[in-house]
Design a protein around this motif. Structure first.
Motif, PDB file in Angstrom:
ATOM      1  N   GLU A 239      82.482  58.279 -28.983  1.00  0.00           N
ATOM      2  CA  GLU A 239      82.303  58.128 -27.459  1.00  0.00           C
ATOM      3  C   GLU A 239      81.128  59.124 -27.138  1.00  0.00           C
ATOM      4  O   GLU A 239      80.516  58.891 -26.154  1.00  0.00           O
ATOM      5  CB  GLU A 239      83.820  58.962 -27.105  1.00  0.00           C
ATOM      6  N   LEU A 240      80.996  60.278 -28.012  1.00  0.00           N
ATOM      7  CA  LEU A 240      79.775  61.369 -27.316  1.00  0.00           C
ATOM      8  C   LEU A 240      78.452  60.397 -27.680  1.00  0.00           C
ATOM      9  O   LEU A 240      77.635  60.742 -26.868  1.00  0.00           O
ATOM     10  CB  LEU A 240      79.802  62.472 -28.289  1.00  0.00           C
ATOM     11  N   GLU A 241      78.458  59.500 -28.757  1.00  0.00           N
ATOM     12  CA  GLU A 241      77.099  58.928 -28.931  1.00  0.00           C
ATOM     13  C   GLU A 241      76.889  57.962 -27.948  1.00  0.00           C
ATOM     14  O   GLU A 241      75.811  57.653 -27.373  1.00  0.00           O
ATOM     15  CB  GLU A 241      77.260  58.243 -30.279  1.00  0.00           C
ATOM     16  N   GLN A 242      77.817  57.136 -27.407  1.00  0.00           N
ATOM     17  CA  GLN A 242      77.562  56.440 -26.354  1.00  0.00           C
ATOM     18  C   GLN A 242      77.444  57.022 -25.018  1.00  0.00           C
ATOM     19  O   GLN A 242      76.450  56.590 -24.332  1.00  0.00           O
ATOM     20  CB  GLN A 242      79.123  55.613 -26.172  1.00  0.00           C
ATOM     21  N   GLU A 243      77.904  58.019 -24.626  1.00  0.00           N
ATOM     22  CA  GLU A 243      77.818  59.044 -23.672  1.00  0.00           C
ATOM     23  C   GLU A 243      76.207  59.470 -23.563  1.00  0.00           C
ATOM     24  O   GLU A 243      75.447  59.321 -22.550  1.00  0.00           O
ATOM     25  CB  GLU A 243      78.535  59.925 -23.335  1.00  0.00           C
ATOM     26  N   GLN A 245      73.635  57.832 -25.131  1.00  0.00           N
ATOM     27  CA  GLN A 245      72.810  56.900 -24.819  1.00  0.00           C
ATOM     28  C   GLN A 245      72.717  56.258 -23.570  1.00  0.00           C
ATOM     29  O   GLN A 245      71.727  56.074 -23.086  1.00  0.00           O
ATOM     30  CB  GLN A 245      73.281  55.505 -25.942  1.00  0.00           C
ATOM     31  N   GLU A 246      74.065  56.245 -22.974  1.00  0.00           N
ATOM     32  CA  GLU A 246      74.048  56.119 -21.369  1.00  0.00           C
ATOM     33  C   GLU A 246      73.233  56.923 -20.755  1.00  0.00           C
ATOM     34  O   GLU A 246      72.560  56.756 -19.811  1.00  0.00           O
ATOM     35  CB  GLU A 246      75.517  56.068 -20.936  1.00  0.00           C
ATOM     36  N   ASN A 247      73.292  58.410 -20.912  1.00  0.00           N
ATOM     37  CA  ASN A 247      72.439  59.413 -20.332  1.00  0.00           C
ATOM     38  C   ASN A 247      71.091  59.277 -20.402  1.00  0.00           C
ATOM     39  O   ASN A 247      70.220  59.543 -19.400  1.00  0.00           O
ATOM     40  CB  ASN A 247      72.997  60.642 -20.641  1.00  0.00           C
ATOM     41  N   GLU A 248      70.784  58.845 -21.570  1.00  0.00           N
ATOM     42  CA  GLU A 248      69.235  58.748 -22.066  1.00  0.00           C
ATOM     43  C   GLU A 248      68.599  57.409 -21.170  1.00  0.00           C
ATOM     44  O   GLU A 248      67.686  57.520 -20.569  1.00  0.00           O
ATOM     45  CB  GLU A 248      68.956  58.418 -23.680  1.00  0.00           C
ATOM     46  N   ALA A 249      69.604  56.614 -21.075  1.00  0.00           N
ATOM     47  CA  ALA A 249      69.255  55.070 -20.325  1.00  0.00           C
ATOM     48  C   ALA A 249      68.940  55.675 -18.866  1.00  0.00           C
ATOM     49  O   ALA A 249      68.003  54.979 -18.368  1.00  0.00           O
ATOM     50  CB  ALA A 249      70.066  53.975 -20.367  1.00  0.00           C
ATOM     51  N   LEU A 250      69.904  56.339 -18.379  1.00  0.00           N
ATOM     52  CA  LEU A 250      69.698  56.594 -16.804  1.00  0.00           C
ATOM     53  C   LEU A 250      68.679  57.446 -16.770  1.00  0.00           C
ATOM     54  O   LEU A 250      68.129  57.390 -15.759  1.00  0.00           O
ATOM     55  CB  LEU A 250      71.048  57.176 -16.529  1.00  0.00           C
ATOM     56  N   ARG A 251      68.152  58.536 -17.562  1.00  0.00           N
ATOM     57  CA  ARG A 251      67.140  59.274 -17.399  1.00  0.00           C
ATOM     58  C   ARG A 251      65.763  58.554 -17.342  1.00  0.00           C
ATOM     59  O   ARG A 251      64.837  58.643 -16.793  1.00  0.00           O
ATOM     60  CB  ARG A 251      67.174  60.279 -18.488  1.00  0.00           C
ATOM     61  N   LYS A 252      65.831  57.574 -18.325  1.00  0.00           N
ATOM     62  CA  LYS A 252      64.549  56.547 -18.251  1.00  0.00           C
ATOM     63  C   LYS A 252      64.387  55.845 -17.062  1.00  0.00           C
ATOM     64  O   LYS A 252      63.151  55.930 -16.430  1.00  0.00           O
ATOM     65  CB  LYS A 252      64.662  55.727 -19.645  1.00  0.00           C
TER      66      LYS A 252
END
Length: 299
Positions: A239-243, A245-252
């Protein structure tokens, strides 16, 4: 005719011994209350079998035990040829199990037909396994399984019907059930206890300290608890890894939009105070119109 024939039991080194075969006089019973009125505490016209337990006698008809127990059926069948119709067979039960037999016969005897409750089931389960009373053992297991499923694992110490006037927490109760289940060779009850210990946060201190639960069962519970903890940690990590990745995609995505807006602000002209950059300013002077950038006169 009399004789002593030791019959070795298969579990707890307890022997059922045929002491004698003769007419047995009724035994006087002192005291009152419900127990003294039980039909198997005195001889009647149907008595042809006497169990001697802790020097006390229980008067029965052999068909009662013969039909309920494969063990007693074998014992009675082996010595049937030595018995006359007028004889009463006497069997001695070795061990401190008088109260267990009273409880058993209270449930089994048709003139009593006592309900089977949790406390009685816990007391009887090892005895039923020892004397191979499979039908009654199955009933005991169902009662105990039902009680286990109602046990609140996250509750404070509770008073159970099995251990009145004594508060037990869930760990205490589970350990007691496991002790009985192992002694009574009850896989269903034992598996349920292991499952409840493994899938909850109940303290393992009582289980670890108990000398009545085998090391094999303890090891199984500890391993299951460890596996369960590792599984939970793996889920949290995923769950932490998924979160992440989602934060990284949102930042990009935010970074890309911000850059294109900056580029547009650099290439487009700055609007003037008078209006948009591409709009031409004009003024009228009578018949003349002056347009910035070019001038024309209208007569």
């Amino acid at each position: 005719m009399s004789g002593t024939i030791p019959l070795q039991d298969r579990r707890n080194d307890r022997r059922t011994t045929q002491a004698s075969k003769h007419s047995v006089p009724a035994e006087s019973k002192k005291g009152g209350g419900k127990q003294s009125s039980l039909p198997f505490l005195k001889q009647d016209s149907y008595t042809d079998l006497v169990l001697v337990v802790e020097d006390k006698k229980l008067y029965l008809n052999r068909s009662l035990l013969g039909c309920a127990s494969t063990y007693f059926n074998q014992v009675l069948s082996e010595h049937q040829h030595d018995k006359k119709k007028t004889d009463t067979m006497e069997l001695q039960i070795v061990g401190n199990v008088y109260q267990e037999f009273v409880d058993l016969l209270s449930v089994l005897h048709p003139a009593v037909n006592k309900d089977l409750n949790e406390r009685t089931a816990l007391r009887l389960l090892p005895l039923l396994e020892e004397y191979k009373m499979d039908v009654m053992k199955d009933k005991c297991e169902k009662v105990l399984m039902s009680s286990l499923k109602k046990l609140p694992l996250d509750a404070k110490p509770v008073v159970t019907s099995s251990f009145k006037n004594k508060k037990d927490d869930p760990a205490d109760i589970l350990v007691k059930y496991m002790k009985v289940a192992e002694s009574g060779n009850s896989k269903n009850v034992l598996d349920q206890c292991v499952k409840m210990f493994s899938e909850s946060d109940v303290s393992l201190d009582e289980l670890k300290a108990s000398p009545h639960v085998s090391h094999r069962i303890k090891a199984q519970v500890f391993q299951n608890r460890m596996d369960s903890t590792l599984e939970k940690l793996s889920k949290v990590e995923a769950e932490l890894e998924q979160e992440k990745q989602e934060n990284e995609a949102l930042r990009k995505r935010k970074g890309g939009k911000s850059g294109s807006m900056d580029d547009m602000s650099k290439t487009q002209p700055t609007p003037s105070k008078g209006g948009p950059a591409r709009a031409r300013r004009y003024k009228t002077f009578g018949n003349k119109v002056s347009i910035s950038g070019s001038t024309s006169q209208l007569n």
